[in-house]
Structure formats: C-alpha cells, structure tokens
Design an enzyme around this catalytic site. Structure first.
Site, PDB file in Angstrom:
ATOM      1  N   ARG A 183       0.781  -1.096  -0.052  1.00  0.00           N
ATOM      2  CA  ARG A 183      -0.039  -0.007  -0.137  1.00  0.00           C
ATOM      3  C   ARG A 183       0.848   1.463   0.038  1.00  0.00           C
ATOM      4  O   ARG A 183       0.402   2.280  -0.606  1.00  0.00           O
ATOM      5  CB  ARG A 183      -1.025  -0.002   1.288  1.00  0.00           C
ATOM      6  CG  ARG A 183      -1.950  -0.914   0.995  1.00  0.00           C
ATOM      7  CD  ARG A 183      -3.069  -0.954   2.150  1.00  0.00           C
ATOM      8  NE  ARG A 183      -4.310  -1.862   1.574  1.00  0.00           N
ATOM      9  CZ  ARG A 183      -5.238  -1.936   2.297  1.00  0.00           C
ATOM     10  NH1 ARG A 183      -5.031  -1.770   4.035  1.00  0.00           N
ATOM     11  NH2 ARG A 183      -6.237  -2.645   2.003  1.00  0.00           N
TER      12      ARG A 183
ATOM     13  N   GLY B 200      -9.919  -9.071  -0.467  1.00  0.00           N
ATOM     14  CA  GLY B 200      -9.035  -9.426   0.584  1.00  0.00           C
ATOM     15  C   GLY B 200      -8.462 -10.905   0.460  1.00  0.00           C
ATOM     16  O   GLY B 200      -7.340 -10.975   0.146  1.00  0.00           O
TER      17      GLY B 200
ATOM     18  N   LYS C 155     -20.054 -15.766   2.376  1.00  0.00           N
ATOM     19  CA  LYS C 155     -21.571 -15.639   2.587  1.00  0.00           C
ATOM     20  C   LYS C 155     -22.402 -15.174   1.227  1.00  0.00           C
ATOM     21  O   LYS C 155     -21.652 -13.920   0.704  1.00  0.00           O
ATOM     22  CB  LYS C 155     -21.709 -14.667   3.753  1.00  0.00           C
ATOM     23  CG  LYS C 155     -21.444 -15.143   4.982  1.00  0.00           C
ATOM     24  CD  LYS C 155     -21.739 -13.991   6.170  1.00  0.00           C
ATOM     25  CE  LYS C 155     -21.445 -14.382   7.510  1.00  0.00           C
ATOM     26  NZ  LYS C 155     -21.545 -13.342   8.428  1.00  0.00           N
TER      27      LYS C 155
ATOM     28  N   GLY D 122     -13.034  -3.486   0.886  1.00  0.00           N
ATOM     29  CA  GLY D 122     -14.496  -2.965   0.716  1.00  0.00           C
ATOM     30  C   GLY D 122     -14.640  -1.938  -0.408  1.00  0.00           C
ATOM     31  O   GLY D 122     -15.846  -1.936  -0.856  1.00  0.00           O
TER      32      GLY D 122
END
Ligand code: ADP
Ligand code: MG
Length: 398
Positions: A37, A353, A200, A376
């Site tokens: 990053r 991720g 999920k 996200g």
C-alpha cells in the site's frame, strides 16, 4: 472517474497539498510486514514532490480506540518505510493531529518537502466525519488529494469531509483502481466471466446481482455455493449455508436464466467431517453430500469445468475463494481457479482481501492484469455504487 479532476488538472507548485493515502499496513513488532500500500502511493507522492508541492500525508492505521495517542497504532513504521522508498526525509508530527502545531508545521513546509500526520483515527472526529475536525484538516492545506482507494468507501472526515472545503482531486492510485474496475463493468471485452466465492451470499448479494446484469457467465464457489445448491433442492449436510438466503439464491438463478446468463454452480464438492486441516474427507457429487459432513471446497470435476470457461474468457473478474484455501486439504479448487485466471490471456482482475491473499499464496499474482488494493472499496464498486470518496471530488470543467 471520467468526470472527476485528478492531480494533473491542478497546479500544485508551492501549494500545501494534503494527500489522504491508505497506509493501513500490517505490522509486526513495529515493522511493516507488507509495504504494497505504501508503494502504490509512490507515483502520486513523487509527482507532487517533483511538481514542487508542499506535501502533507494523512492515513489511518488499524482500529485505535480514538481520543488519544496509542503507540501500537502510530504511523511511525509506515513513515520509516516511506523514507526508505522515497529517499528523502519525511517529518512525522507528534501531538494532536490537526492542532496548532500541525498548522504551523504545514505553513513552514518548503516546496518539495514532506510531512506526515499521526493516525487520523487517534481523533474521534475522523470516523464521525465531525465538522470541527474536518475544518482543522482543511485548514492544513490549499489542495486535497484522495489516493486512499482502500478507504474511499467510508464517509469519514479525511475522505468525504475535507473535499467540501478545499479544491479536491484524485491521485493516480485512486484513478487507476476506479477506472480499471469501472471500465470492466461498463465495457468489458466478451466473453466476460465473473467468479464469485467467499463465505456468505449475504455479503455478496449486491455483487452477484450487479454481475448477473453484466457478465456472460457467473461462476459460484466458496461457502455460498451451498446456499445455491440448497436453492436447487440438494441436501448440503452440515455445510455453511444461509437458510434465509435460499429464496434470494432461487431468485438469482431464475433471473440469470431469464437473461440468458450462464450461472454455474458446483457439480461435485470436497466434504469433511470437521472444520480442520486433519479432517476425514470425501469427494462426492452434489446430490450425495452426507448429512453429517460439510463441504469445504469445490470438487475436481467442478474445478476443471470452471477452469475451461475461465481460460476461454476475454475478461475475468474474481472475487472470493472457492473453498477454505487456508487449509492445504481444501485449497485445490481455489488453486485450480487461480491457475486458470493466470493462464487466461484476456484482462484478469482480482478484488477482495482473501482472493488477493489466495493468488499471492499460490505465487501467481504477477500473472494477473490487475489486483485491487481495496477490499471493501472494490466490493462497493463491483456492486455498481459510487464511492463517497470519489463523489466528493471536484468535477472536471466541461
Ligand atoms: P474475499 O475477502 O475475497 O471477498 P470472503 O471474505 O467473502 O472473500 O471469503 C473468504 C473466506 O471464505 C475464506 O476465509 C474461506 O476460508 C471461506 N470459505 C470459502 N469456502 C468455504 C466453505 N466451503 N466453508 C467455509 N468457509 C469457506
Ligand atoms: Mg474477506
């Protein structure tokens, strides 16, 4: 970001430029364990330095309680790494994040100099997008640059607040991320295959819904495939399955069919008698999952069928592992898909991720066209939504 200004649209020379970066890096005993990053922000930082801006870097790191300095969440390790990568001094300010001291330090900066603020989340106003904190941050700069793609889905003070008060533009990383993902969604080369997995259905509904509208083939794996299998009437044993999502999955299967989109779900799975590396395993067809076993990976027949479709695609998007790849016994499906993505000669994009962790684990990261740095934030774009951080930037003049 077609309609948004970037740093090339403004004159930064002699200006105090606040750059919001995502230096939320993994640390171990004060050392940066993965500097990806920080490296990703270098093009923007180097551009600003070369163009004689007075650079003020700001980021959050981890989840401090807020309201005070906590040494384990200090930006110090990131600042040290940045100094090495930039090859020039970076002053890390102690003290209150946007207090008197920060203001006078910002005013004392010379062209091409760099300073860094402490962890933005040491101030409770950051996450609350508190107006008083926003004004203090805004007072530190003449121009604001958002290069924190990984944080741009959050409407926090340093992302959505500051742009309301100063001229605001996107950095190179933000533009690259947003443009790559948006181009894939708006104008993909076909056939376009979306591989969706992970834990999920409820986490990924927005993405599945959006991609059924865009992709030619949607491939389903991971724990969420058991909700789809249940929707097709299969018994899934003790697999992780979301009872309250079965109707939603049925609706998705129907909508894909009506639209002529191929929605692929597994034909065989790897089952285990417990959630552990040493479990007793069984490969079986999806109509033969034992009632006392759970599916922890897609099976070899499914992996081969998925790989064939992936390799023949012109565009591939991958979000979510196919199984519990953290355990070697259940990594084969994810590995097979990763190898197919690597072998595909089309445009291949990975977001999420754990999917990024998987491609790195298998040593195939350099064989993919684009790996998104934001979990996200990339999920929100894949849902077809605009990011608050992008929405807040100045529009291009037409
Ligand atoms: P990403 O971060 O790429 O978006 P998710 O966070 O949605 O992916 O899901 C990743 C997790 O899903 C992994 O930790 C993996 O172990 C888990 N997982 C995948 N398949 C299964 C399964 N069959 N049963 C339980 N967990 C699973
Ligand atoms: Mg995840």
């Amino acid at each position: 970001m077609k309609n948004k200004k970037t740093i090339e649209d403004v004159d930064v020379a002699g200006k105090r430029v606040l750059v919001r970066v995502d230096f939320n890096v993994p640390l171990y005993e004060g050392i940066v364990m993965d500097d990806t990053r920080i490296r990703e922000a270098l093009p923007t930082l180097r551009y600003l330095i070369e163009h004689k801006a007075r650079v003020i870097i700001a980021s959050h790191l981890g989840r401090p309680a807020g309201g005070m300095f906590e040494s384990q969440f200090s930006m110090m390790p990131a600042a040290m790494r940045l100094i090495q990568l930039l090859g020039q001094p970076v002053t890390l300010l102690g003290g209150p994040i946007a207090g008197e001291q920060a203001l006078s330090a910002s005013l004392a900066l010379k062209d091409g100099e760099v300073m860094m603020l402490e962890n933005l989340r040491f101030n409770k106003g950051e996450k609350r997008n508190d107006l008083a904190f926003v004004r203090k941050l805004a007072a530190l700069c003449d121009i604001y640059v958002d290069d924190a793609f990984g944080a741009s889905h959050r409407a926090h003070a340093s992302i959505a607040g500051v742009p309301q008060f100063v001229p605001s533009v996107g950095g190179f990383l933000l533009a690259k991320e947003v443009n790559t993902l948006n181009k894939m969604l708006e104008d993909p080369k076909r056939p376009f295959t979306a591989i969706l997995g992970g834990s999920k259905v409820s986490d990924k509904i927005g993405i599945i819904d959006n991609l059924i509208e865009i992709a030619d083939t949607v491939i389903i794996g991971g724990a969420m495939c058991f909700t789809f299998l249940a929707a097709q009437g299969h018994s899934v044993g003790t697999s992780k399955m979301e009872e309250d999502m079965v109707e939603t999955a049925k609706g998705m299967l129907e909508r894909a069919k009506a639209k002529g989109v191929r929605l692929m779900i597994p034909t065989d799975v790897v089952c285990a008698d417990m959630f552990a590396e040493g479990a007793r395993t069984l490969v079986c067809g999806v109509d033969a999952i034992p009632s006392d076993m759970m599916g922890l990976d897609i099976g070899p027949e499914t992996t081969a069928a998925y790989a064939e479709v992936i390799e023949a695609s012109a565009t591939v998007l991958w979000n979510g592992p196919m199984g519990v790849f953290e355990f070697p016994s259940f990594e084969a499906g994810t590995k097979g898909v990763a190898q197919a993505v690597a072998a595909c000669s089309g445009e291949t994009v990975i977001g999420g991720g754990d999917s990024v962790a998987a491609i790195k684990k298998f040593g195939l990261a350099d064989q993919v066209s684009f790996i998104s740095t934001g979990g996200g934030a990339s999920m929100q774009l894949l849902e077809g939504k605009e990011l608050p951080g992008v929405a807040a930037l100045d529009d291009k003049e037409v």
